[in-house]
Motif scaffolding. Structure first.
Motif, mmCIF file in Angstrom:
data_model
loop_
_atom_site.group_PDB
_atom_site.id
_atom_site.type_symbol
_atom_site.label_atom_id
_atom_site.label_comp_id
_atom_site.label_asym_id
_atom_site.label_seq_id
_atom_site.Cartn_x
_atom_site.Cartn_y
_atom_site.Cartn_z
ATOM 1 N N ALA A 29 0.834 -1.207 0.000
ATOM 2 C CA ALA A 29 0.000 0.000 0.000
ATOM 3 C C ALA A 29 0.866 1.254 0.000
ATOM 4 C CB ALA A 29 -0.926 -0.010 1.216
ATOM 5 N N LYS A 30 1.925 1.215 0.804
ATOM 6 C CA LYS A 30 2.826 2.373 0.840
ATOM 7 C C LYS A 30 3.533 2.547 -0.491
ATOM 8 C CE LYS A 30 4.024 3.208 5.606
ATOM 9 N NZ LYS A 30 5.070 3.137 6.626
ATOM 10 N N ALA A 31 3.913 1.422 -1.102
ATOM 11 C CA ALA A 31 4.641 1.481 -2.371
ATOM 12 C C ALA A 31 3.813 2.160 -3.464
ATOM 13 C CB ALA A 31 5.068 0.085 -2.812
ATOM 14 N N VAL A 32 2.484 1.969 -3.429
ATOM 15 C CA VAL A 32 1.627 2.581 -4.462
ATOM 16 C C VAL A 32 0.896 3.813 -3.922
ATOM 17 C CG1 VAL A 32 1.328 0.454 -5.797
ATOM 18 C CG2 VAL A 32 -0.298 0.995 -3.966
ATOM 19 N N LYS A 33 1.291 4.253 -2.720
ATOM 20 C CA LYS A 33 0.716 5.453 -2.080
ATOM 21 C C LYS A 33 -0.806 5.353 -1.946
ATOM 22 C CE LYS A 33 4.427 8.611 -3.333
ATOM 23 N NZ LYS A 33 4.813 9.838 -4.013
ATOM 24 N N TYR A 34 -1.262 4.222 -1.400
ATOM 25 C CA TYR A 34 -2.696 4.011 -1.184
ATOM 26 C C TYR A 34 -3.200 4.905 -0.067
ATOM 27 C CZ TYR A 34 -6.972 1.610 0.302
ATOM 28 O OH TYR A 34 -8.256 1.316 0.666
ATOM 29 N N VAL A 35 -4.297 5.612 -0.303
ATOM 30 C CA VAL A 35 -4.960 6.400 0.742
ATOM 31 C C VAL A 35 -6.437 6.023 0.738
ATOM 32 C CG1 VAL A 35 -3.383 8.386 0.717
ATOM 33 C CG2 VAL A 35 -5.324 8.330 -0.862
ATOM 34 N N GLU A 36 -7.064 6.018 1.919
ATOM 35 C CA GLU A 36 -8.461 5.588 2.012
ATOM 36 C C GLU A 36 -9.438 6.649 1.515
ATOM 37 O OE1 GLU A 36 -8.661 4.288 6.117
ATOM 38 O OE2 GLU A 36 -8.146 2.246 5.498
ATOM 39 N N ASP A 37 -8.983 7.887 1.405
ATOM 40 C CA ASP A 37 -9.833 8.969 0.904
ATOM 41 C C ASP A 37 -9.093 9.685 -0.237
ATOM 42 O OD1 ASP A 37 -11.336 11.199 0.370
ATOM 43 O OD2 ASP A 37 -11.418 11.908 2.444
ATOM 44 N N TYR A 38 -9.606 9.520 -1.427
ATOM 45 C CA TYR A 38 -8.893 10.068 -2.597
ATOM 46 C C TYR A 38 -8.690 11.577 -2.514
ATOM 47 C CZ TYR A 38 -13.298 11.878 -4.571
ATOM 48 O OH TYR A 38 -14.460 12.563 -4.788
ATOM 49 N N LYS A 39 -9.565 12.247 -1.727
ATOM 50 C CA LYS A 39 -9.460 13.706 -1.632
ATOM 51 C C LYS A 39 -8.192 14.135 -0.903
ATOM 52 C CE LYS A 39 -14.432 14.174 -1.708
ATOM 53 N NZ LYS A 39 -15.531 13.869 -0.823
ATOM 54 N N LYS A 40 -7.583 13.165 -0.175
ATOM 55 C CA LYS A 40 -6.360 13.488 0.566
ATOM 56 C C LYS A 40 -5.097 13.223 -0.259
ATOM 57 C CE LYS A 40 -8.445 12.891 5.062
ATOM 58 N NZ LYS A 40 -8.745 11.994 6.151
ATOM 59 N N SER A 41 -5.277 12.775 -1.499
ATOM 60 C CA SER A 41 -4.114 12.530 -2.346
ATOM 61 C C SER A 41 -4.053 13.544 -3.480
ATOM 62 C CB SER A 41 -4.179 11.123 -2.947
ATOM 63 O OG SER A 41 -3.169 10.994 -3.925
ATOM 64 N N PRO A 42 -2.994 14.332 -3.524
ATOM 65 C CA PRO A 42 -2.873 15.295 -4.632
ATOM 66 C C PRO A 42 -2.717 14.579 -5.970
ATOM 67 C CG PRO A 42 -0.862 15.253 -3.298
ATOM 68 C CD PRO A 42 -1.865 14.391 -2.597
ATOM 69 N N ASP A 43 -2.285 13.313 -5.926
ATOM 70 C CA ASP A 43 -2.092 12.550 -7.164
ATOM 71 C C ASP A 43 -3.415 12.113 -7.800
ATOM 72 O OD1 ASP A 43 0.663 12.764 -6.757
ATOM 73 O OD2 ASP A 43 0.700 10.941 -5.553
ATOM 74 N N SER A 44 -4.514 12.150 -7.039
ATOM 75 C CA SER A 44 -5.794 11.679 -7.590
ATOM 76 C C SER A 44 -6.409 12.714 -8.522
ATOM 77 C CB SER A 44 -6.776 11.377 -6.464
ATOM 78 O OG SER A 44 -7.346 12.577 -5.983
ATOM 79 N N LYS A 45 -5.823 13.884 -8.572
ATOM 80 C CA LYS A 45 -6.318 14.989 -9.407
ATOM 81 C C LYS A 45 -7.738 15.380 -8.997
ATOM 82 C CE LYS A 45 -3.304 13.772 -13.174
ATOM 83 N NZ LYS A 45 -3.033 12.733 -14.062
ATOM 84 N N GLY A 46 -8.088 15.036 -7.759
ATOM 85 C CA GLY A 46 -9.377 15.446 -7.210
ATOM 86 C C GLY A 46 -10.569 14.654 -7.701
ATOM 87 N N VAL A 47 -10.392 13.736 -8.613
ATOM 88 C CA VAL A 47 -11.543 12.981 -9.144
ATOM 89 C C VAL A 47 -11.290 11.474 -9.236
ATOM 90 C CG1 VAL A 47 -12.615 14.869 -10.434
ATOM 91 C CG2 VAL A 47 -10.806 13.530 -11.500
ATOM 92 N N ASN A 48 -10.060 11.075 -9.500
ATOM 93 C CA ASN A 48 -9.792 9.649 -9.701
ATOM 94 C C ASN A 48 -9.848 8.903 -8.368
ATOM 95 O OD1 ASN A 48 -9.314 10.415 -12.309
ATOM 96 N ND2 ASN A 48 -7.105 10.413 -12.113
ATOM 97 N N HIS A 49 -10.548 7.787 -8.344
ATOM 98 C CA HIS A 49 -10.627 6.968 -7.145
ATOM 99 C C HIS A 49 -10.937 5.531 -7.546
ATOM 100 C CE1 HIS A 49 -14.588 8.676 -7.935
ATOM 101 N NE2 HIS A 49 -15.123 7.688 -7.243
ATOM 102 N N CYS A 50 -10.952 4.626 -6.547
ATOM 103 C CA CYS A 50 -11.085 3.200 -6.847
ATOM 104 C C CYS A 50 -12.341 2.881 -7.679
ATOM 105 C CB CYS A 50 -11.092 2.389 -5.549
ATOM 106 S SG CYS A 50 -9.510 2.440 -4.681
ATOM 107 N N ALA A 51 -13.458 3.532 -7.375
ATOM 108 C CA ALA A 51 -14.707 3.217 -8.076
ATOM 109 C C ALA A 51 -14.599 3.451 -9.587
ATOM 110 C CB ALA A 51 -15.854 4.027 -7.493
ATOM 111 N N THR A 52 -13.695 4.310 -10.005
ATOM 112 C CA THR A 52 -13.546 4.583 -11.435
ATOM 113 C C THR A 52 -12.290 3.915 -12.008
ATOM 114 O OG1 THR A 52 -12.334 6.639 -11.001
ATOM 115 C CG2 THR A 52 -14.727 6.813 -11.277
ATOM 116 N N CYS A 53 -11.705 3.003 -11.216
ATOM 117 C CA CYS A 53 -10.465 2.334 -11.631
ATOM 118 C C CYS A 53 -10.777 0.964 -12.250
ATOM 119 C CB CYS A 53 -9.561 2.166 -10.410
ATOM 120 S SG CYS A 53 -8.043 1.252 -10.743
ATOM 121 N N GLY A 54 -10.064 0.615 -13.258
ATOM 122 C CA GLY A 54 -10.262 -0.667 -13.941
ATOM 123 C C GLY A 54 -9.905 -1.873 -13.094
ATOM 124 N N PHE A 55 -9.160 -1.669 -12.024
ATOM 125 C CA PHE A 55 -8.765 -2.785 -11.161
ATOM 126 C C PHE A 55 -9.794 -3.062 -10.053
ATOM 127 C CE2 PHE A 55 -4.426 -1.190 -12.465
ATOM 128 C CZ PHE A 55 -4.167 -2.246 -13.328
#
Ligand code: SF4
Length: 127
Positions: free
Chosen positions: A65-91
């Motif tokens: 999880a640390k290696a891929v910078k997993y966070v439980e709330d996408y809003k707390k990750s600047p890398d999510s660009k404010g919209v990308n999260h697990c529900a919209t992920c192909g995995f």
């Protein structure tokens, strides 16, 4: 002349060692990741379940999880660009609701669940 032969032999032995280490390194990393996941399962006292009901949530402090910078709330990750999260992920595959939050499985976290609002750097747009 003898020295040259010895040097060549020494050189090839050194190259063989370096190549051997490079070939072994990815396997060793996989072993570390899987033994870490297995140890975490044992610590929690739960085995992965096929249906997902007994699956533990991904711990953000897990090595993977640390290696891929997993966070439980996408809003707390600047890398999510404010919209990308697990529900919209192909995995991600939606499974159930836990404590009022949607959770599902993720291909990169075998035997564990992620929050639909979580995010990691392996996010890949759902097709
Ligand atoms: S790979 Fe996708 S589904 Fe899995 S944790 Fe990362 S963003 Fe979420």
């Amino acid at each position: 002349m003898m020295d040259n032969k010895m040097n060549r032999r020494g050189f090839f032995a050194a190259v063989a060692q370096i190549v051997g280490v490079a070939a072994i390194a990815p396997a060793a990393l996989n072993a570390v990741f899987s033994s870490e996941a297995s140890a975490q399962e044992k610590r929690r006292g739960s085995a992965p379940a096929a249906g997902g009901a007994a699956m533990p949530m991904v711990d953000p402090n897990d090595a993977v999880a640390k290696a891929v910078k997993y966070v439980e709330d996408y809003k707390k990750s600047p890398d999510s660009k404010g919209v990308n999260h697990c529900a919209t992920c192909g995995f991600y595959t939606k499974k159930e609701t836990k404590n009022g939050k949607e959770v599902g499985t993720c291909t990169i976290f075998a035997g564990k669940m992620v929050y639909s609002n979580a995010f990691c750097n392996s996010w890949n747009k759902k097709a």
